[in-house]
Motif scaffolding. Structure first.
Motif, PDB file in Angstrom:
ATOM      1  N   ASP A  23      -5.154   7.916  -0.751  1.00 34.62           N
ATOM      2  CA  ASP A  23      -6.485   7.348  -0.563  1.00 34.62           C
ATOM      3  C   ASP A  23      -6.406   5.834  -0.409  1.00 34.62           C
ATOM      4  O   ASP A  23      -5.535   5.180  -0.981  1.00 34.62           O
ATOM      5  CB  ASP A  23      -7.362   7.711  -1.766  1.00 34.62           C
ATOM      6  N   ALA A  24      -7.320   5.286   0.370  1.00 35.68           N
ATOM      7  CA  ALA A  24      -7.301   3.852   0.690  1.00 35.68           C
ATOM      8  C   ALA A  24      -7.448   2.979  -0.548  1.00 35.68           C
ATOM      9  O   ALA A  24      -6.928   1.860  -0.601  1.00 35.68           O
ATOM     10  CB  ALA A  24      -8.404   3.544   1.691  1.00 35.68           C
ATOM     11  N   THR A  25      -8.135   3.478  -1.574  1.00 33.94           N
ATOM     12  CA  THR A  25      -8.326   2.674  -2.784  1.00 33.94           C
ATOM     13  C   THR A  25      -7.025   2.498  -3.564  1.00 33.94           C
ATOM     14  O   THR A  25      -6.870   1.515  -4.291  1.00 33.94           O
ATOM     15  CB  THR A  25      -9.379   3.320  -3.701  1.00 33.94           C
ATOM     16  N   ASP A  26      -6.093   3.434  -3.424  1.00 30.78           N
ATOM     17  CA  ASP A  26      -4.823   3.359  -4.141  1.00 30.78           C
ATOM     18  C   ASP A  26      -3.709   2.714  -3.325  1.00 30.78           C
ATOM     19  O   ASP A  26      -2.684   2.315  -3.880  1.00 30.78           O
ATOM     20  CB  ASP A  26      -4.369   4.756  -4.561  1.00 30.78           C
ATOM     21  N   THR A  27      -3.881   2.621  -2.021  1.00 41.83           N
ATOM     22  CA  THR A  27      -2.823   2.122  -1.147  1.00 41.83           C
ATOM     23  C   THR A  27      -2.409   0.703  -1.502  1.00 41.83           C
ATOM     24  O   THR A  27      -1.214   0.387  -1.536  1.00 41.83           O
ATOM     25  CB  THR A  27      -3.287   2.179   0.325  1.00 41.83           C
ATOM     26  N   TYR A  28      -3.358  -0.159  -1.794  1.00 43.12           N
ATOM     27  CA  TYR A  28      -3.048  -1.559  -2.103  1.00 43.12           C
ATOM     28  C   TYR A  28      -2.153  -1.659  -3.334  1.00 43.12           C
ATOM     29  O   TYR A  28      -1.160  -2.390  -3.326  1.00 43.12           O
ATOM     30  CB  TYR A  28      -4.344  -2.341  -2.330  1.00 43.12           C
ATOM     31  N   ARG A  29      -2.469  -0.903  -4.376  1.00 37.59           N
ATOM     32  CA  ARG A  29      -1.673  -0.974  -5.604  1.00 37.59           C
ATOM     33  C   ARG A  29      -0.266  -0.452  -5.402  1.00 37.59           C
ATOM     34  O   ARG A  29       0.697  -0.979  -5.971  1.00 37.59           O
ATOM     35  CB  ARG A  29      -2.360  -0.193  -6.720  1.00 37.59           C
ATOM     36  N   ILE A  30      -0.122   0.567  -4.583  1.00 41.63           N
ATOM     37  CA  ILE A  30       1.200   1.122  -4.318  1.00 41.63           C
ATOM     38  C   ILE A  30       2.044   0.127  -3.542  1.00 41.63           C
ATOM     39  O   ILE A  30       3.226  -0.095  -3.843  1.00 41.63           O
ATOM     40  CB  ILE A  30       1.075   2.455  -3.573  1.00 41.63           C
ATOM     41  N   LEU A  31       1.463  -0.498  -2.535  1.00 39.56           N
ATOM     42  CA  LEU A  31       2.210  -1.469  -1.726  1.00 39.56           C
ATOM     43  C   LEU A  31       2.596  -2.716  -2.519  1.00 39.56           C
ATOM     44  O   LEU A  31       3.590  -3.371  -2.205  1.00 39.56           O
ATOM     45  CB  LEU A  31       1.392  -1.870  -0.492  1.00 39.56           C
ATOM     46  N   GLN A  32       1.840  -3.041  -3.566  1.00 35.69           N
ATOM     47  CA  GLN A  32       2.192  -4.165  -4.421  1.00 35.69           C
ATOM     48  C   GLN A  32       3.491  -3.883  -5.174  1.00 35.69           C
ATOM     49  O   GLN A  32       4.255  -4.783  -5.472  1.00 35.69           O
ATOM     50  CB  GLN A  32       1.071  -4.437  -5.429  1.00 35.69           C
ATOM     51  N   ASN A  33       3.724  -2.601  -5.493  1.00 41.01           N
ATOM     52  CA  ASN A  33       4.925  -2.220  -6.227  1.00 41.01           C
ATOM     53  C   ASN A  33       6.114  -1.957  -5.312  1.00 41.01           C
ATOM     54  O   ASN A  33       7.224  -1.719  -5.791  1.00 41.01           O
ATOM     55  CB  ASN A  33       4.643  -0.969  -7.071  1.00 41.01           C
ATOM     56  N   LEU A  34       5.900  -1.992  -3.997  1.00 38.46           N
ATOM     57  CA  LEU A  34       6.974  -1.818  -3.025  1.00 38.46           C
ATOM     58  C   LEU A  34       7.035  -3.053  -2.122  1.00 38.46           C
ATOM     59  O   LEU A  34       6.631  -2.997  -0.960  1.00 38.46           O
ATOM     60  CB  LEU A  34       6.720  -0.563  -2.190  1.00 38.46           C
ATOM     61  N   PRO A  35       7.514  -4.190  -2.614  1.00 37.77           N
ATOM     62  CA  PRO A  35       7.423  -5.446  -1.881  1.00 37.77           C
ATOM     63  C   PRO A  35       8.265  -5.505  -0.600  1.00 37.77           C
ATOM     64  O   PRO A  35       7.974  -6.283   0.272  1.00 37.77           O
ATOM     65  CB  PRO A  35       7.894  -6.486  -2.883  1.00 37.77           C
ATOM     66  N   PHE A  36       9.295  -4.677  -0.462  1.00 38.82           N
ATOM     67  CA  PHE A  36      10.173  -4.775   0.695  1.00 38.82           C
ATOM     68  C   PHE A  36       9.967  -3.653   1.696  1.00 38.82           C
ATOM     69  O   PHE A  36      10.753  -3.464   2.598  1.00 38.82           O
ATOM     70  CB  PHE A  36      11.643  -4.788   0.234  1.00 38.82           C
ATOM     71  N   SER A  37       8.892  -2.907   1.564  1.00 36.95           N
ATOM     72  CA  SER A  37       8.680  -1.748   2.432  1.00 36.95           C
ATOM     73  C   SER A  37       7.721  -2.030   3.575  1.00 36.95           C
ATOM     74  O   SER A  37       7.639  -1.255   4.510  1.00 36.95           O
ATOM     75  CB  SER A  37       8.141  -0.588   1.608  1.00 36.95           C
ATOM     76  N   HIS A  38       6.968  -3.109   3.521  1.00 36.40           N
ATOM     77  CA  HIS A  38       5.977  -3.375   4.570  1.00 36.40           C
ATOM     78  C   HIS A  38       6.094  -4.807   5.074  1.00 36.40           C
ATOM     79  O   HIS A  38       6.855  -5.584   4.578  1.00 36.40           O
ATOM     80  CB  HIS A  38       4.570  -3.109   4.059  1.00 36.40           C
ATOM     81  N   GLY A  90       2.601   1.862   8.482  1.00 36.71           N
ATOM     82  CA  GLY A  90       2.215   1.236   7.225  1.00 36.71           C
ATOM     83  C   GLY A  90       1.327   2.068   6.330  1.00 36.71           C
ATOM     84  O   GLY A  90       0.829   1.575   5.322  1.00 36.71           O
ATOM     85  N   LYS A  91       1.124   3.343   6.665  1.00 36.59           N
ATOM     86  CA  LYS A  91       0.327   4.211   5.805  1.00 36.59           C
ATOM     87  C   LYS A  91       1.208   4.756   4.694  1.00 36.59           C
ATOM     88  O   LYS A  91       2.426   4.832   4.827  1.00 36.59           O
ATOM     89  CB  LYS A  91      -0.265   5.364   6.620  1.00 36.59           C
ATOM     90  N   VAL A  92       0.597   5.142   3.590  1.00 29.72           N
ATOM     91  CA  VAL A  92       1.340   5.625   2.431  1.00 29.72           C
ATOM     92  C   VAL A  92       1.154   7.134   2.316  1.00 29.72           C
ATOM     93  O   VAL A  92       0.023   7.621   2.293  1.00 29.72           O
ATOM     94  CB  VAL A  92       0.856   4.923   1.141  1.00 29.72           C
ATOM     95  N   MET A  93       2.279   7.854   2.245  1.00 28.82           N
ATOM     96  CA  MET A  93       2.252   9.304   2.124  1.00 28.82           C
ATOM     97  C   MET A  93       2.674   9.708   0.718  1.00 28.82           C
ATOM     98  O   MET A  93       3.483   9.035   0.093  1.00 28.82           O
ATOM     99  CB  MET A  93       3.200   9.947   3.135  1.00 28.82           C
ATOM    100  N   ARG A  94       2.121  10.818   0.262  1.00 29.03           N
ATOM    101  CA  ARG A  94       2.478  11.356  -1.047  1.00 29.03           C
ATOM    102  C   ARG A  94       2.718  12.847  -0.918  1.00 29.03           C
ATOM    103  O   ARG A  94       2.280  13.476   0.048  1.00 29.03           O
ATOM    104  CB  ARG A  94       1.357  11.116  -2.053  1.00 29.03           C
TER     105      ARG A  94
END
Length: 69
Positions: A54-69, A23-27
């Protein structure tokens, strides 16, 4: 299960980030598109690797990817 109406994946975000199995986000790193001749070999190699978002940006990214987590 049917997909809820109105929830869509932001394709621009999906192209830029990957979600790991835990569930971590890679860039990808910036700076590997052009002007590579002036950059050293060690720097060019490190630019090819992925990095954790960074942890501060992870939440916003996951909000835009609703079917990935």
């Amino acid at each position: 299960m049917r997909r809820p109406k109105g929830i869509k994946t932001k394709k621009a975000v999906a192209k830029r980030f990957r979600i790991t199995a835990r569930g971590k986000v890679m860039r990808s790193r910036a700076g590997k598109r052009h002007l590579l001749q002036s950059k050293g070999p060690k720097r060019r190699r490190s630019l090819g690797t992925s990095k954790l978002v960074d942890a501060t940006d992870t939440y916003r990214i996951l909000q835009n990817l609703p079917f990935s987590h």
